[in-house]
Design an enzyme around this catalytic site. Structure first.
Site, PDB file in Angstrom:
ATOM      1  N   GLY A  89       0.825  -1.210   0.000  1.00  0.00           N
ATOM      2  CA  GLY A  89       0.000   0.000   0.000  1.00  0.00           C
ATOM      3  C   GLY A  89       0.857   1.257   0.000  1.00  0.00           C
ATOM      4  O   GLY A  89       1.999   1.246   0.446  1.00  0.00           O
ATOM      5  N   ARG A 119       0.724  -5.313  -5.132  1.00  0.00           N
ATOM      6  CA  ARG A 119       0.921  -6.335  -4.109  1.00  0.00           C
ATOM      7  C   ARG A 119       1.384  -7.653  -4.735  1.00  0.00           C
ATOM      8  O   ARG A 119       1.136  -8.729  -4.197  1.00  0.00           O
ATOM      9  CB  ARG A 119      -0.368  -6.537  -3.310  1.00  0.00           C
ATOM     10  N   ASP A 160       5.567  -6.128   5.484  1.00  0.00           N
ATOM     11  CA  ASP A 160       5.945  -7.517   5.747  1.00  0.00           C
ATOM     12  C   ASP A 160       5.900  -8.393   4.500  1.00  0.00           C
ATOM     13  O   ASP A 160       6.790  -9.215   4.279  1.00  0.00           O
ATOM     14  CB  ASP A 160       5.085  -8.112   6.868  1.00  0.00           C
ATOM     15  N   THR A 187       5.307   0.576   6.455  1.00  0.00           N
ATOM     16  CA  THR A 187       3.973   0.028   6.673  1.00  0.00           C
ATOM     17  C   THR A 187       3.261   0.848   7.733  1.00  0.00           C
ATOM     18  O   THR A 187       3.798   1.062   8.818  1.00  0.00           O
ATOM     19  CB  THR A 187       4.011  -1.458   7.104  1.00  0.00           C
ATOM     20  N   ASP A 192       0.892  -0.106   9.421  1.00  0.00           N
ATOM     21  CA  ASP A 192       0.529  -0.992  10.532  1.00  0.00           C
ATOM     22  C   ASP A 192       1.606  -1.018  11.613  1.00  0.00           C
ATOM     23  O   ASP A 192       1.356  -1.478  12.727  1.00  0.00           O
ATOM     24  CB  ASP A 192       0.292  -2.420  10.035  1.00  0.00           C
ATOM     25  N   ASP A 230       4.219  -2.911  11.873  1.00  0.00           N
ATOM     26  CA  ASP A 230       4.408  -4.293  12.317  1.00  0.00           C
ATOM     27  C   ASP A 230       5.677  -4.942  11.774  1.00  0.00           C
ATOM     28  O   ASP A 230       5.715  -6.151  11.522  1.00  0.00           O
ATOM     29  CB  ASP A 230       3.185  -5.151  11.964  1.00  0.00           C
ATOM     30  N   GLY A 272      -4.892  -2.547  10.376  1.00  0.00           N
ATOM     31  CA  GLY A 272      -4.181  -3.376  11.352  1.00  0.00           C
ATOM     32  C   GLY A 272      -4.617  -4.816  11.225  1.00  0.00           C
ATOM     33  O   GLY A 272      -5.438  -5.293  12.004  1.00  0.00           O
ATOM     34  N   ARG A 273      -4.080  -5.501  10.221  1.00  0.00           N
ATOM     35  CA  ARG A 273      -4.493  -6.885   9.956  1.00  0.00           C
ATOM     36  C   ARG A 273      -3.999  -7.826  11.050  1.00  0.00           C
ATOM     37  O   ARG A 273      -4.720  -8.716  11.490  1.00  0.00           O
ATOM     38  CB  ARG A 273      -3.977  -7.313   8.583  1.00  0.00           C
ATOM     39  N   GLU A 322      -8.757  -3.888  11.977  1.00  0.00           N
ATOM     40  CA  GLU A 322      -9.426  -4.748  11.003  1.00  0.00           C
ATOM     41  C   GLU A 322      -9.227  -6.236  11.271  1.00  0.00           C
ATOM     42  O   GLU A 322     -10.073  -7.055  10.911  1.00  0.00           O
ATOM     43  CB  GLU A 322      -8.917  -4.429   9.587  1.00  0.00           C
TER      44      GLU A 322
END
Length: 225
Positions: free
Chosen positions: A10, A72, A103, A125, A127, A129, A170-171, A222
């Site tokens: 993204g 992606r 990631d 990212t 997120d 993470d 936030g997967r 999410e």
């Protein structure tokens, strides 16, 4: 040295700033050459490139998105994908690759590294993470925007006696939910790392109502389950 650059996953604030910084530093201080692979790993897989020189990065600092575009695409999931990537890097005379991504993007970087490719991974990212860094670029802006959204729904929730659910990215990690939820004064925050009981949440909201607080804000990542 000839260096390849790509942006995967993204988009987020800061991508063009990083591309510009890499190119300017490399040219001014190390006499490097650069080639951009378009649309993330798809560009490496299909050999879609563009030159990156001082002219190409002029004026891109305040621009959003990425001049290299993104996707992606994951070569490791394609037939002979990793081998095709290595061949295309060699065709372009690329001696090292700089990959900007999260990631999934960096999982491909690791596979190429294990095959002998020199790769530098830039942790991008929202997120937040990725290990090895306190804050990934893009995260701070995501938190600011999410916090502003939570602030804005407060008055509507209070005026209409509503329970409002705000879903954020936030997967697999709850950083955005926790940061924005605390900053925005949320009453319940749900994150992927901590399973939740819907009945317990309902009782928490009912207890607020019993105290005369007839509205609630729930922030949910999410990936919360």
């Amino acid at each position: 040295m000839k260096i390849g650059i790509l942006t995967g996953g993204g988009d987020c604030p800061g991508l063009n700033a990083v591309i510009r910084a890499i190119v300017r530093k490399g040219i001014f201080h190390h006499n490097d050459q650069f080639v951009g692979f378009m649309e993330g790993w798809r560009g490496v897989l299909e050999n879609i490139t563009r030159p990156l020189d001082l002219e190409a990065v002029k004026g891109i600092l305040p621009q959003g998105g990425t001049i290299l575009r993104t996707s992606r695409t994951n070569p490791s999931k394609k037939e002979n994908g990793m081998e095709r990537c290595i061949d295309n890097l060699k065709k372009n005379g690329v001696e090292a690759l700089i990959a900007l991504g999260g990631d999934d993007t960096q999982s491909v970087s690791l596979k190429l590294f294990d095959r002998g490719v020199k790769v530098v991974a830039v942790p991008k990212t929202i997120d937040n993470d990725l290990t090895g860094t306190d804050l990934c670029f893009g995260f701070d802006t995501a938190v600011s925007i999410a916090t502003e959204a939570i602030d804005r729904v407060h008055t509507t929730a209070e005026a209409h006696n509503r329970v409002i659910v705000v879903e954020v990215m936030g997967r697999e990690a709850g950083w955005i939910a926790i940061y924005s939820g605390i900053a925005g004064g949320a009453d319940v925050i749900l994150i992927p790392e901590q399973p939740f009981d819907i009945q317990e949440i309902a009782e928490t909201i009912k207890a607020r109502h019993d105290r005369g607080r007839y509205f609630s804000i729930i922030v949910v990542a999410e990936g919360a389950k």
